[in-house]
Design an enzyme around this catalytic site. Structure first.
Site, PDB file in Angstrom:
ATOM      1  N   SER A   1       0.810  -1.220   0.000  1.00 56.09           N
ATOM      2  CA  SER A   1       0.000   0.000   0.000  1.00 56.09           C
ATOM      3  C   SER A   1       0.847   1.275   0.000  1.00 56.09           C
ATOM      4  O   SER A   1       1.577   1.526  -0.941  1.00 56.09           O
ATOM      5  CB  SER A   1      -0.965  -0.053   1.189  1.00 56.09           C
ATOM      6  OG  SER A   1      -2.002   0.867   1.052  1.00 56.09           O
TER       7      SER A   1
ATOM      8  N   ASP B   1      -2.247   6.352  -3.363  1.00 63.16           N
ATOM      9  CA  ASP B   1      -1.063   5.699  -2.819  1.00 63.16           C
ATOM     10  C   ASP B   1      -0.699   4.538  -3.742  1.00 63.16           C
ATOM     11  O   ASP B   1      -1.300   4.381  -4.804  1.00 63.16           O
ATOM     12  CB  ASP B   1      -1.293   5.257  -1.368  1.00 63.16           C
ATOM     13  CG  ASP B   1      -2.343   4.163  -1.247  1.00 63.16           C
ATOM     14  OD1 ASP B   1      -3.164   4.037  -2.177  1.00 63.16           O
ATOM     15  OD2 ASP B   1      -2.350   3.436  -0.236  1.00 63.16           O
TER      16      ASP B   1
ATOM     17  N   ASP C   1      -1.150   1.333  -4.042  1.00 63.49           N
ATOM     18  CA  ASP C   1      -2.122   0.357  -4.565  1.00 63.49           C
ATOM     19  C   ASP C   1      -3.488   0.990  -4.786  1.00 63.49           C
ATOM     20  O   ASP C   1      -4.467   0.297  -5.063  1.00 63.49           O
ATOM     21  CB  ASP C   1      -2.230  -0.861  -3.642  1.00 63.49           C
ATOM     22  CG  ASP C   1      -2.831  -0.521  -2.282  1.00 63.49           C
ATOM     23  OD1 ASP C   1      -2.767   0.656  -1.885  1.00 63.49           O
ATOM     24  OD2 ASP C   1      -3.351  -1.433  -1.613  1.00 63.49           O
TER      25      ASP C   1
ATOM     26  N   ASP D   1      -5.755   2.306  -2.864  1.00 62.48           N
ATOM     27  CA  ASP D   1      -6.926   2.071  -2.005  1.00 62.48           C
ATOM     28  C   ASP D   1      -7.261   3.322  -1.194  1.00 62.48           C
ATOM     29  O   ASP D   1      -8.200   3.332  -0.413  1.00 62.48           O
ATOM     30  CB  ASP D   1      -6.741   0.843  -1.099  1.00 62.48           C
ATOM     31  CG  ASP D   1      -5.629   0.994  -0.076  1.00 62.48           C
ATOM     32  OD1 ASP D   1      -4.879   1.991  -0.131  1.00 62.48           O
ATOM     33  OD2 ASP D   1      -5.501   0.112   0.799  1.00 62.48           O
TER      34      ASP D   1
END
EC number: 5.4.2.10
Length: 449
Positions: free
Chosen positions: A100, A241, A243, A245
């Site tokens: 992440s 960010d 990934d 999410d």
């Protein structure tokens, strides 16, 4: 949280804590626990842009196929895309390889069930039990003809079309938007979606090289985006960010619009449409005091959880609510998604800005932000919980709380994903709370080192 799984899957420094051996074991145990009743489970895997992703993917695939699972590799794609595609395409489970917002040397493995939800504590404990107690005799080895196969699939377009379908044919024509992809998984997805919807897009940090993900860019480092928005005279900027999410915005003047403001704007909009379920927004203890004041004025109820989007999701499902999230930009829109989705959230807020006819700087005045300071104390993972038993640390916290005298608060929180204890103080005087937060963080480091 167990010994392997943190608040967001299994995470650690790649090839040191998160090794190929562990990835192989997670593949074997995960496939078995998640799909015990299936002869030939189908498992979808996605990854972000870290240099270690290919290595961990190979190890995972070996583990999964050895117990007879068929693997489908989606390549570089966002975490929420995997959650959505598992459910929409009928996979038995999904796995995302990503850490992440963490730096590139970290990586992580998180699982999704067939409905696209992150795993419950009970399921994670079952997987841990097999790995840590070496109960491999319970996990079958596939016979020669039943070994799983590895397939490559192109599902990015399906996900992009789904994102656009949530907007009821909204057009972003006339908007100039700067998008910071954090040199991560959003790079190949987000700019295309906004361009398809008619926006003029300026893209930054979309050249991933394996080691530059989240490096001085994305939702944890907004400076480059703020400068580009002002320089390009853009309507606003959007940061993701690694990934994707989570998402944060920057208004046309270069000011940050954080997760608190984003979810309050979206909740107010849902309320006006009669779609804010049970008239409630779910937030965490890290949300700014200003959000609590503004929500009361707007007539929106708040439910407060521990930090971590898994706890936000639990509360959403438990209470039958439709929206919740974190100040960091993890926002779950349960009408559309089973997990935090930065691109989905950014599309919904862009639609709101378009329909309001107002500038984002004006919309951002929805709440007054109380001065808030967050300082990280570096503490080994095994010692993070000791702060709550240390009399010197507890006395120091008490003194700061007495000084704030009800006009602020102190929150000490071990990170669920990194070797850190976060010290957060809110109050009326920024300089004063900054000094107190620095002192507390130093004390925690010295006492627990």
């Amino acid at each position: 949280m167990g010994k392997l799984f943190g608040t967001d899957g299994v995470r650690g420094v790649a090839n040191k804590e998160l090794t190929c051996e562990l990835a192989f074991d997670l593949g074997r145990a995960g496939a078995y626990v998640l799909t015990e009743t299936k002869q030939k489970p189908k498992i979808l895997i996605g990854k972000d842009t870290r240099i270690s992703c290919d290595m961990l993917e190979a190890a995972l695939c070996a583990g999964l196929t050895s117990v007879g699972a068929d693997v489908y590799l989606a390549g570089v794609i966002t975490t929420p895309a995997i959650a959505h595609l598992v459910k929409s395409h009928g996979f038995d489970a999904g796995i995302m390889i990503s850490a992440s917002h963490n730096p590139y040397e970290f990586n992580g493995i998180k699982f999704f069930n067939s409905q696209g939800f992150k795993l419950s504590d009970q399921i994670e404990e079952k997987i841990e039990d097999i790995i840590l107690n070496k109960k491999w005799d319970e996990v079958p080895h596939a016979q020669f003809d039943a070994i799983g196969r590895i397939n490559r699939v192109e599902l990015k377009k399906d996900y992009q079309e789904y994102l656009k379908s949530t907007l009821n044919a909204a057009s972003f024509k006339g908007f100039k938007i700067v998008i910071d992809c954090a040199n991560g998984a959003a790079s190949a997805i987000a700019p295309e979606v906004f361009e398809d919807l008619g926006a003029e897009v300026v893209v930054i940090n979309n050249q991933p090289d394996g080691t530059n993900i989240n490096k001085n860019c994305g939702s944890t480092h907004l400076q480059a985006l703020q400068e580009e928005v002002v320089k390009n005279k853009a309507d606003f900027g959007i940061a993701y960010d690694g990934d994707a999410d989570r998402t944060l915005f920057v208004d046309e003047e270069g000011n940050t619009v954080d997760g608190d403001k984003i979810m309050l704007l979206l909740a107010q909009n849902l309320k006006q449409q009669g779609r804010l379920k049970r008239n409630t927004l779910v937030v965490t203890v890290m949300s700014n005091m200003g959000l609590f004041v503004a929500a009361k004025e707007l007539g929106i109820n708040l439910e407060v959880t521990k930090v971590g989007d898994r706890y936000v999701l639990e509360k959403l499902l438990e209470g039958g609510y439709s929206i919740g999230g974190e100040q960091s930009g993890h926002i779950i829109l349960l009408d559309y998604a089973t997990t935090g989705d930065g691109i989905l959230t950014s599309l919904q807020l862009t639609k709101l800005i378009r329909e309001s006819g107002k500038k984002l700087s004006e919309l951002g005045k929805i709440m007054k932000v109380y001065p808030q300071v967050l300082v990280n104390a570096k503490v080994e993972n095994g010692k993070k919980d000791l702060y709550s038993k240390d009399p010197v640390i507890l006395e120091a916290i008490k003194k700061v709380e007495e000084k704030l005298n009800g006009k602020g608060r102190v929150l000490i929180r071990p990170s669920g994903t990194e070797p850190l204890i976060r010290v957060m103080i809110e109050g009326e005087d920024y300089e004063e709370i900054k000094k107190d937060a620095d002192n507390l963080a130093s004390l925690i480091e010295s006492r627990l080192s």
